[in-house]
Every structure is written in C-alpha cells, then in structure tokens.
Motif scaffolding. Sequence first.
Motif, mmCIF file in Angstrom:
data_model
loop_
_atom_site.group_PDB
_atom_site.id
_atom_site.type_symbol
_atom_site.label_atom_id
_atom_site.label_comp_id
_atom_site.label_asym_id
_atom_site.label_seq_id
_atom_site.Cartn_x
_atom_site.Cartn_y
_atom_site.Cartn_z
ATOM 1 N N ILE A 134 -27.185 10.100 29.411
ATOM 2 C CA ILE A 134 -27.969 9.796 30.605
ATOM 3 C C ILE A 134 -27.201 10.196 31.865
ATOM 4 C CG2 ILE A 134 -28.997 7.927 31.971
ATOM 5 C CD1 ILE A 134 -29.766 6.656 29.236
ATOM 6 N N ALA A 135 -25.886 10.091 31.834
ATOM 7 C CA ALA A 135 -25.079 10.562 32.966
ATOM 8 C C ALA A 135 -25.293 12.058 33.186
ATOM 9 C CB ALA A 135 -23.604 10.246 32.740
ATOM 10 N N VAL A 136 -25.368 12.824 32.103
ATOM 11 C CA VAL A 136 -25.638 14.264 32.207
ATOM 12 C C VAL A 136 -26.997 14.496 32.862
ATOM 13 C CG1 VAL A 136 -26.126 16.364 30.861
ATOM 14 C CG2 VAL A 136 -24.159 14.919 30.269
ATOM 15 N N VAL A 137 -27.989 13.737 32.427
ATOM 16 C CA VAL A 137 -29.342 13.872 32.984
ATOM 17 C C VAL A 137 -29.328 13.595 34.482
ATOM 18 C CG1 VAL A 137 -31.658 12.849 33.003
ATOM 19 C CG2 VAL A 137 -30.528 13.335 30.823
ATOM 20 N N ARG A 138 -28.713 12.511 34.873
ATOM 21 C CA ARG A 138 -28.714 12.128 36.285
ATOM 22 C C ARG A 138 -27.936 13.112 37.142
ATOM 23 N NH1 ARG A 138 -28.637 5.535 35.666
ATOM 24 N NH2 ARG A 138 -30.716 5.462 34.732
ATOM 25 N N GLU A 139 -26.859 13.655 36.598
ATOM 26 C CA GLU A 139 -26.069 14.639 37.332
ATOM 27 C C GLU A 139 -26.803 15.982 37.472
ATOM 28 O OE1 GLU A 139 -22.368 14.741 35.193
ATOM 29 O OE2 GLU A 139 -21.856 12.702 35.824
ATOM 30 N N SER A 140 -27.816 16.207 36.637
ATOM 31 C CA SER A 140 -28.552 17.474 36.683
ATOM 32 C C SER A 140 -29.335 17.650 37.973
ATOM 33 C CB SER A 140 -29.510 17.587 35.494
ATOM 34 O OG SER A 140 -30.661 16.764 35.695
ATOM 35 N N GLY A 141 -29.714 16.553 38.591
ATOM 36 C CA GLY A 141 -30.528 16.618 39.797
ATOM 37 C C GLY A 141 -32.016 16.767 39.533
ATOM 38 N N LEU A 142 -32.410 16.913 38.275
ATOM 39 C CA LEU A 142 -33.832 17.012 37.949
ATOM 40 C C LEU A 142 -34.481 15.630 38.043
ATOM 41 C CD1 LEU A 142 -33.770 19.338 34.806
ATOM 42 C CD2 LEU A 142 -34.367 19.956 37.155
ATOM 43 N N PRO A 143 -35.760 15.573 38.437
ATOM 44 C CA PRO A 143 -36.456 14.288 38.396
ATOM 45 C C PRO A 143 -36.411 13.751 36.962
ATOM 46 C CG PRO A 143 -37.768 15.926 39.566
ATOM 47 C CD PRO A 143 -36.618 16.658 38.932
ATOM 48 N N ASN A 144 -36.133 12.454 36.818
ATOM 49 C CA ASN A 144 -36.019 11.875 35.472
ATOM 50 C C ASN A 144 -36.341 10.398 35.491
ATOM 51 O OD1 ASN A 144 -33.299 10.212 35.450
ATOM 52 N ND2 ASN A 144 -32.921 12.074 36.635
ATOM 53 N N ARG A 145 -36.627 9.897 34.332
ATOM 54 C CA ARG A 145 -36.887 8.471 34.131
ATOM 55 C C ARG A 145 -36.390 8.106 32.740
ATOM 56 N NH1 ARG A 145 -42.739 7.169 35.093
ATOM 57 N NH2 ARG A 145 -42.048 7.087 37.237
ATOM 58 N N THR A 146 -35.711 6.987 32.632
ATOM 59 C CA THR A 146 -35.234 6.513 31.340
ATOM 60 C C THR A 146 -35.875 5.168 31.052
ATOM 61 O OG1 THR A 146 -33.118 7.649 31.566
ATOM 62 C CG2 THR A 146 -33.185 5.819 30.024
ATOM 63 N N ASP A 147 -36.382 5.010 29.824
ATOM 64 C CA ASP A 147 -36.875 3.705 29.391
ATOM 65 C C ASP A 147 -36.153 3.332 28.099
ATOM 66 O OD1 ASP A 147 -38.295 4.901 27.193
ATOM 67 O OD2 ASP A 147 -40.040 5.220 28.468
#
Length: 109
Positions: free
Chosen positions: A32-45
């Motif tokens: 999830i850290a990788v996802v957030r660092e990507s800068g792309l819009p994202n949502r985690t559930d």
Amino acid sequence: MLVAFSVAPAGRGERSGVDDSGSVSAAVAAAIAVVRESGLPNRTDSMFTTLEGEWDECMAVVRQCCEVVGHYGSRVSLVLKADIRPGHTGELTGKVARIEAALGAPPAP
C-alpha cells in the motif's frame, strides 16, 4: 481504467510474511505504501486496493507491489480485476456517486 487488486505473500522470504496471528499486514502495508507513493488516485478497503490511471501506469504499480511483497515470502498471490474504459477519469468516486444517487442517498464524503 480502474484496477482493483489484492496481493499477499506465501511461504518464506527475506522477511517473515506471516506474524504469529497469521496476519500478512506488514507485507500488505509495504504494498500500500507503493500505491500511495505512485501518486495515482487510489482507495484501500478491507479486501482490495483500487487504482485509477492509464494501463501502463496502473500495471507498473501492481508489478512493484508484487515485487515488494515478494520479499515477505517465496510466492506472491495476486487477485486483479480491471474496468478498462478509455476516455473516462474520476471513476474511482464517480461510479459510487452514481449508485448512491440511484439509491436516493446523499453521496459519501
């Protein structure tokens, strides 16, 4: 496009992939850290992380997540679902807003 995915380690790796309770939260947090660092819009559930972007950028993030989680085990499990709809953006929130409107409920913040 929207890409909903779940990634988890299995087996033994450089780091322990599973804690004493059977949780893989450390490995998932690294992804999830990788996802957030990507800068792309994202949502985690509780089950999936959803990204929004172009094909190549979304798949690059998913690949990086798999590589990071691979340090926690000798295998990586990946579940992926994609909604490929060229020319549309803002669908991470737009799809939910349309359903809420159809249900007559105010949109979520």
